[in-house]
Scaffold this active site. Structure first.
Site, PDB file in Angstrom:
ATOM      1  N   TYR A 104      45.707  37.886  41.297  1.00  0.00           N
ATOM      2  CA  TYR A 104      44.676  36.899  41.618  1.00  0.00           C
ATOM      3  C   TYR A 104      43.606  36.843  40.529  1.00  0.00           C
ATOM      4  O   TYR A 104      43.190  35.764  40.104  1.00  0.00           O
ATOM      5  CB  TYR A 104      44.050  37.239  42.967  1.00  0.00           C
ATOM      6  CG  TYR A 104      43.033  36.232  43.453  1.00  0.00           C
ATOM      7  CD1 TYR A 104      43.438  35.002  43.958  1.00  0.00           C
ATOM      8  CD2 TYR A 104      41.670  36.518  43.414  1.00  0.00           C
ATOM      9  CE1 TYR A 104      42.511  34.073  44.412  1.00  0.00           C
ATOM     10  CE2 TYR A 104      40.734  35.599  43.863  1.00  0.00           C
ATOM     11  CZ  TYR A 104      41.165  34.378  44.367  1.00  0.00           C
ATOM     12  OH  TYR A 104      40.239  33.454  44.806  1.00  0.00           O
ATOM     13  N   SER A 160      36.666  32.035  40.119  1.00  0.00           N
ATOM     14  CA  SER A 160      36.208  33.171  40.916  1.00  0.00           C
ATOM     15  C   SER A 160      35.457  34.131  40.014  1.00  0.00           C
ATOM     16  O   SER A 160      35.660  34.150  38.797  1.00  0.00           O
ATOM     17  CB  SER A 160      37.413  33.884  41.545  1.00  0.00           C
ATOM     18  OG  SER A 160      37.029  35.115  42.114  1.00  0.00           O
TER      19      SER A 160
END
Length: 283
Positions: free
Chosen positions: A179, A166
Protein backbone atom coordinates in the site's frame (compact mmCIF):
# COMPACT_ATOMS: atom_id res chain seq x y z
CA UNK A 1 -24.63 27.41 1.36
CA UNK A 2 -22.57 27.31 -1.82
CA UNK A 3 -19.25 29.00 -1.07
CA UNK A 4 -17.49 28.01 -4.30
CA UNK A 5 -19.74 29.54 -6.93
CA UNK A 6 -17.25 28.70 -9.69
CA UNK A 7 -17.95 25.01 -9.24
CA UNK A 8 -21.72 25.24 -9.62
CA UNK A 9 -23.00 23.31 -12.62
CA UNK A 10 -19.78 21.42 -13.28
CA UNK A 11 -19.56 17.66 -13.62
CA UNK A 12 -17.46 15.55 -11.26
CA UNK A 13 -16.57 11.88 -11.43
CA UNK A 14 -15.62 10.31 -8.09
CA UNK A 15 -14.19 6.78 -8.08
CA UNK A 16 -14.36 4.75 -4.91
CA UNK A 17 -17.38 6.90 -4.19
CA UNK A 18 -19.06 4.32 -1.99
CA UNK A 19 -16.30 4.46 0.63
CA UNK A 20 -16.15 6.61 3.74
CA UNK A 21 -13.82 9.33 2.47
CA UNK A 22 -14.83 9.41 -1.17
CA UNK A 23 -18.54 9.43 -0.39
CA UNK A 24 -17.82 12.54 1.67
CA UNK A 25 -15.93 14.03 -1.29
CA UNK A 26 -18.94 13.36 -3.51
CA UNK A 27 -21.31 15.00 -1.03
CA UNK A 28 -19.01 18.01 -0.57
CA UNK A 29 -18.89 18.59 -4.32
CA UNK A 30 -22.64 18.17 -4.66
CA UNK A 31 -23.19 20.68 -1.86
CA UNK A 32 -21.23 23.15 -3.99
CA UNK A 33 -23.61 22.68 -6.89
CA UNK A 34 -21.56 20.11 -8.78
CA UNK A 35 -23.29 17.29 -10.67
CA UNK A 36 -21.64 14.17 -9.28
CA UNK A 37 -21.19 10.73 -10.79
CA UNK A 38 -20.48 8.33 -7.93
CA UNK A 39 -18.49 5.36 -9.22
CA UNK A 40 -17.84 2.26 -7.14
CA UNK A 41 -17.28 -1.42 -7.86
CA UNK A 42 -20.27 -2.02 -5.56
CA UNK A 43 -23.30 -0.66 -7.40
CA UNK A 44 -25.46 -0.58 -4.28
CA UNK A 45 -22.88 1.52 -2.44
CA UNK A 46 -22.59 3.99 -5.31
CA UNK A 47 -26.35 4.27 -5.61
CA UNK A 48 -26.80 4.75 -1.87
CA UNK A 49 -24.46 7.77 -1.91
CA UNK A 50 -26.16 9.18 -5.00
CA UNK A 51 -29.53 8.81 -3.30
CA UNK A 52 -28.27 10.68 -0.23
CA UNK A 53 -27.06 13.51 -2.43
CA UNK A 54 -30.37 13.73 -4.27
CA UNK A 55 -32.29 13.63 -1.00
CA UNK A 56 -30.27 16.66 0.11
CA UNK A 57 -31.19 18.54 -3.07
CA UNK A 58 -28.12 17.78 -5.16
CA UNK A 59 -27.65 16.08 -8.51
CA UNK A 60 -25.98 12.68 -8.66
CA UNK A 61 -25.97 9.27 -10.30
CA UNK A 62 -24.54 6.03 -8.99
CA UNK A 63 -22.63 3.82 -11.41
CA UNK A 64 -21.07 0.40 -10.95
CA UNK A 65 -17.51 0.60 -12.23
CA UNK A 66 -14.32 -1.45 -11.99
CA UNK A 67 -11.38 0.94 -12.27
CA UNK A 68 -9.15 -1.93 -13.43
CA UNK A 69 -11.33 -2.58 -16.48
CA UNK A 70 -11.04 -0.26 -19.47
CA UNK A 71 -14.37 -1.61 -20.75
CA UNK A 72 -16.13 -0.87 -17.47
CA UNK A 73 -14.63 2.61 -17.35
CA UNK A 74 -15.77 3.35 -20.90
CA UNK A 75 -19.32 2.30 -20.06
CA UNK A 76 -19.20 4.58 -17.03
CA UNK A 77 -17.90 7.46 -19.14
CA UNK A 78 -20.73 7.04 -21.62
CA UNK A 79 -23.29 6.99 -18.81
CA UNK A 80 -21.85 10.18 -17.30
CA UNK A 81 -21.76 11.96 -20.66
CA UNK A 82 -25.33 10.99 -21.49
CA UNK A 83 -26.65 12.11 -18.10
CA UNK A 84 -24.59 15.16 -17.15
CA UNK A 85 -22.15 15.89 -19.98
CA UNK A 86 -18.38 15.56 -20.00
CA UNK A 87 -16.24 15.53 -16.88
CA UNK A 88 -14.78 18.75 -15.43
CA UNK A 89 -13.48 17.35 -12.13
CA UNK A 90 -12.01 13.86 -11.86
CA UNK A 91 -11.41 12.56 -8.36
CA UNK A 92 -9.38 9.34 -8.38
CA UNK A 93 -10.28 7.90 -5.00
CA UNK A 94 -10.56 4.16 -5.62
CA UNK A 95 -7.90 2.29 -3.67
CA UNK A 96 -7.21 0.12 -0.70
CA UNK A 97 -5.04 -2.54 0.86
CA UNK A 98 -5.11 -6.33 1.12
CA UNK A 99 -4.06 -8.77 3.87
CA UNK A 100 -2.05 -10.57 1.18
CA UNK A 101 0.26 -7.55 1.00
CA UNK A 102 0.61 -7.13 4.76
CA UNK A 103 3.12 -8.55 7.25
CA UNK A 104 2.10 -9.69 10.73
CA UNK A 105 4.92 -7.94 12.60
CA UNK A 106 6.44 -4.52 12.20
CA UNK A 107 10.01 -5.86 12.01
CA UNK A 108 11.66 -9.17 11.12
CA UNK A 109 13.17 -11.16 13.97
CA UNK A 110 15.55 -14.14 13.63
CA UNK A 111 13.08 -16.57 15.19
CA UNK A 112 10.53 -15.66 12.53
CA UNK A 113 12.68 -17.60 10.09
CA UNK A 114 14.19 -20.20 12.41
CA UNK A 115 10.99 -21.31 14.12
CA UNK A 116 8.10 -19.29 12.84
CA UNK A 117 4.98 -19.21 14.96
CA UNK A 118 1.72 -20.26 13.37
CA UNK A 119 -0.09 -17.41 11.69
CA UNK A 120 2.97 -15.17 11.36
CA UNK A 121 3.46 -13.71 7.89
CA UNK A 122 6.93 -12.31 7.26
CA UNK A 123 8.22 -10.24 4.38
CA UNK A 124 9.28 -13.48 2.71
CA UNK A 125 5.73 -14.81 2.87
CA UNK A 126 4.13 -11.90 1.04
CA UNK A 127 2.01 -13.10 -1.86
CA UNK A 128 3.13 -11.54 -5.18
CA UNK A 129 -0.48 -11.63 -6.35
CA UNK A 130 -1.51 -9.69 -3.27
CA UNK A 131 1.17 -7.08 -3.92
CA UNK A 132 0.07 -6.88 -7.54
CA UNK A 133 -3.58 -6.42 -6.57
CA UNK A 134 -2.83 -3.57 -4.16
CA UNK A 135 -0.51 -1.81 -6.59
CA UNK A 136 -2.93 -2.20 -9.48
CA UNK A 137 -5.94 -1.00 -7.51
CA UNK A 138 -4.23 2.17 -6.30
CA UNK A 139 -1.92 3.08 -9.16
CA UNK A 140 -3.21 1.36 -12.27
CA UNK A 141 -6.78 2.22 -11.27
CA UNK A 142 -5.77 5.88 -11.21
CA UNK A 143 -4.02 5.63 -14.57
CA UNK A 144 -6.83 3.78 -16.37
CA UNK A 145 -9.52 6.06 -14.97
CA UNK A 146 -7.58 9.12 -16.09
CA UNK A 147 -7.17 7.64 -19.57
CA UNK A 148 -10.92 7.09 -19.74
CA UNK A 149 -12.09 10.51 -18.57
CA UNK A 150 -9.27 12.99 -19.25
CA UNK A 151 -9.75 12.86 -23.03
CA UNK A 152 -13.02 14.69 -22.56
CA UNK A 153 -11.31 17.22 -20.30
CA UNK A 154 -8.62 18.25 -22.78
CA UNK A 155 -9.10 21.87 -23.80
CA UNK A 156 -11.93 22.54 -21.35
CA UNK A 157 -11.70 25.59 -19.15
CA UNK A 158 -10.82 24.95 -15.51
CA UNK A 159 -10.63 21.17 -15.73
CA UNK A 160 -8.85 19.48 -12.85
CA UNK A 161 -7.87 16.09 -11.51
CA UNK A 162 -7.53 15.35 -7.81
CA UNK A 163 -5.84 12.09 -6.85
CA UNK A 164 -5.97 10.49 -3.42
CA UNK A 165 -2.49 9.66 -2.15
CA UNK A 166 -1.56 9.03 1.48
CA UNK A 167 0.93 10.02 4.13
CA UNK A 168 2.31 6.52 3.53
CA UNK A 169 3.71 7.92 0.30
CA UNK A 170 6.10 10.12 2.29
CA UNK A 171 7.11 7.59 4.92
CA UNK A 172 6.11 3.94 4.54
CA UNK A 173 4.22 2.49 7.44
CA UNK A 174 5.24 -0.79 8.98
CA UNK A 175 3.36 -3.94 7.90
CA UNK A 176 1.90 -2.53 4.67
CA UNK A 177 4.68 -2.31 2.06
CA UNK A 178 2.39 -2.79 -0.94
CA UNK A 179 0.00 0.00 0.00
CA UNK A 180 2.78 2.43 0.89
CA UNK A 181 4.61 1.78 -2.38
CA UNK A 182 1.41 2.12 -4.38
CA UNK A 183 0.55 5.47 -2.82
CA UNK A 184 4.10 6.70 -3.44
CA UNK A 185 3.47 5.83 -7.08
CA UNK A 186 0.23 7.84 -7.03
CA UNK A 187 2.08 10.91 -5.73
CA UNK A 188 4.78 10.56 -8.36
CA UNK A 189 2.17 10.03 -11.06
CA UNK A 190 0.34 13.15 -9.91
CA UNK A 191 3.45 15.21 -10.60
CA UNK A 192 3.96 13.52 -13.96
CA UNK A 193 0.39 14.27 -15.03
CA UNK A 194 0.61 17.87 -13.85
CA UNK A 195 3.43 18.44 -16.31
CA UNK A 196 2.00 16.25 -19.07
CA UNK A 197 -1.42 17.93 -19.09
CA UNK A 198 -0.28 21.52 -18.44
CA UNK A 199 -0.54 22.60 -22.08
CA UNK A 200 -4.07 21.27 -22.49
CA UNK A 201 -5.47 23.08 -19.46
CA UNK A 202 -5.83 20.30 -16.88
CA UNK A 203 -4.50 20.94 -13.39
CA UNK A 204 -3.52 17.83 -11.43
CA UNK A 205 -3.00 17.70 -7.67
CA UNK A 206 -3.42 15.19 -4.86
CA UNK A 207 -4.62 14.99 -1.28
CA UNK A 208 -2.58 12.88 1.14
CA UNK A 209 -4.77 12.01 4.12
CA UNK A 210 -3.12 11.00 7.36
CA UNK A 211 -4.90 8.61 9.70
CA UNK A 212 -8.65 8.49 9.21
CA UNK A 213 -10.91 5.82 10.64
CA UNK A 214 -12.54 4.00 7.71
CA UNK A 215 -14.18 0.64 7.11
CA UNK A 216 -10.91 -0.70 5.68
CA UNK A 217 -8.73 0.02 8.70
CA UNK A 218 -11.30 -0.28 11.47
CA UNK A 219 -9.99 -3.62 12.73
CA UNK A 220 -6.43 -2.28 12.80
CA UNK A 221 -7.39 0.75 14.87
CA UNK A 222 -10.00 -0.60 17.30
CA UNK A 223 -10.65 -3.70 19.36
CA UNK A 224 -14.12 -5.24 19.18
CA UNK A 225 -15.10 -3.37 22.35
CA UNK A 226 -14.20 -0.04 20.70
CA UNK A 227 -10.96 0.54 22.62
CA UNK A 228 -7.80 1.55 20.79
CA UNK A 229 -5.34 -1.06 19.58
CA UNK A 230 -1.61 -0.66 20.34
CA UNK A 231 -1.15 0.53 16.74
CA UNK A 232 -3.70 3.27 17.31
CA UNK A 233 -1.99 4.31 20.53
CA UNK A 234 1.26 4.63 18.61
CA UNK A 235 -0.39 6.61 15.82
CA UNK A 236 -2.05 9.10 18.13
CA UNK A 237 1.10 9.56 20.20
CA UNK A 238 2.78 10.71 16.97
CA UNK A 239 -0.09 12.94 15.85
CA UNK A 240 0.18 16.41 17.43
CA UNK A 241 -3.58 17.03 17.15
CA UNK A 242 -4.14 13.79 19.11
CA UNK A 243 -7.04 12.39 17.10
CA UNK A 244 -7.92 10.59 13.89
CA UNK A 245 -9.17 12.62 10.99
CA UNK A 246 -12.84 12.76 10.01
CA UNK A 247 -14.11 13.27 6.44
CA UNK A 248 -15.01 16.91 7.09
CA UNK A 249 -11.30 17.60 7.67
CA UNK A 250 -10.74 17.07 3.93
CA UNK A 251 -13.52 19.30 2.63
CA UNK A 252 -11.57 22.55 2.55
CA UNK A 253 -8.59 21.01 0.79
CA UNK A 254 -10.78 19.33 -1.82
CA UNK A 255 -12.71 22.47 -2.72
CA UNK A 256 -9.53 24.56 -2.63
CA UNK A 257 -7.90 22.30 -5.21
CA UNK A 258 -10.98 22.21 -7.45
CA UNK A 259 -11.71 25.93 -7.51
CA UNK A 260 -9.43 27.83 -9.89
CA UNK A 261 -10.23 31.09 -8.14
CA UNK A 262 -8.06 29.75 -5.30
CA UNK A 263 -5.68 27.40 -7.11
CA UNK A 264 -5.60 28.47 -10.75
CA UNK A 265 -1.80 28.59 -10.57
CA UNK A 266 -1.44 25.43 -8.49
CA UNK A 267 -0.63 22.10 -10.10
CA UNK A 268 1.59 19.15 -9.24
CA UNK A 269 1.30 19.38 -5.44
CA UNK A 270 0.39 16.75 -2.86
CA UNK A 271 -1.35 18.30 0.15
CA UNK A 272 -0.90 16.51 3.51
CA UNK A 273 -3.96 16.51 5.77
CA UNK A 274 -2.53 14.60 8.70
CA UNK A 275 -2.99 16.39 12.01
CA UNK A 276 0.72 17.17 12.09
CA UNK A 277 1.87 13.54 11.86
CA UNK A 278 4.52 14.33 9.23
CA UNK A 279 5.90 17.21 11.29
CA UNK A 280 6.59 15.20 14.44
CA UNK A 281 9.93 13.43 14.77
CA UNK A 282 8.85 11.30 17.71
CA UNK A 283 10.99 13.15 20.26
Amino acid sequence: MIQHENLKGRVAVVTGGGGVLCSAFAKDLAASGVKVAVLDIREEAAQAVANEIKAAGGEAIGIACDVLSAESLEKARQAVNETFGTCDILLNGAGGNSPLGTTTKETLEPEDLQKKAEGVKTFFDLDPKGIEFVFNLNFLGTLLTTQAFAKDMVGKENACIVNVSSMNAYRPLTKIPAYSAAKAAVSNFTQFMAVHFADVGIRVNAIAPGFFSTNQNKTLLYHEDGSLTPRSEKILSHTPLRRFGVPADLTGTLLYLCDEEYTGFVTGIIVPVDGGFSAYSGV
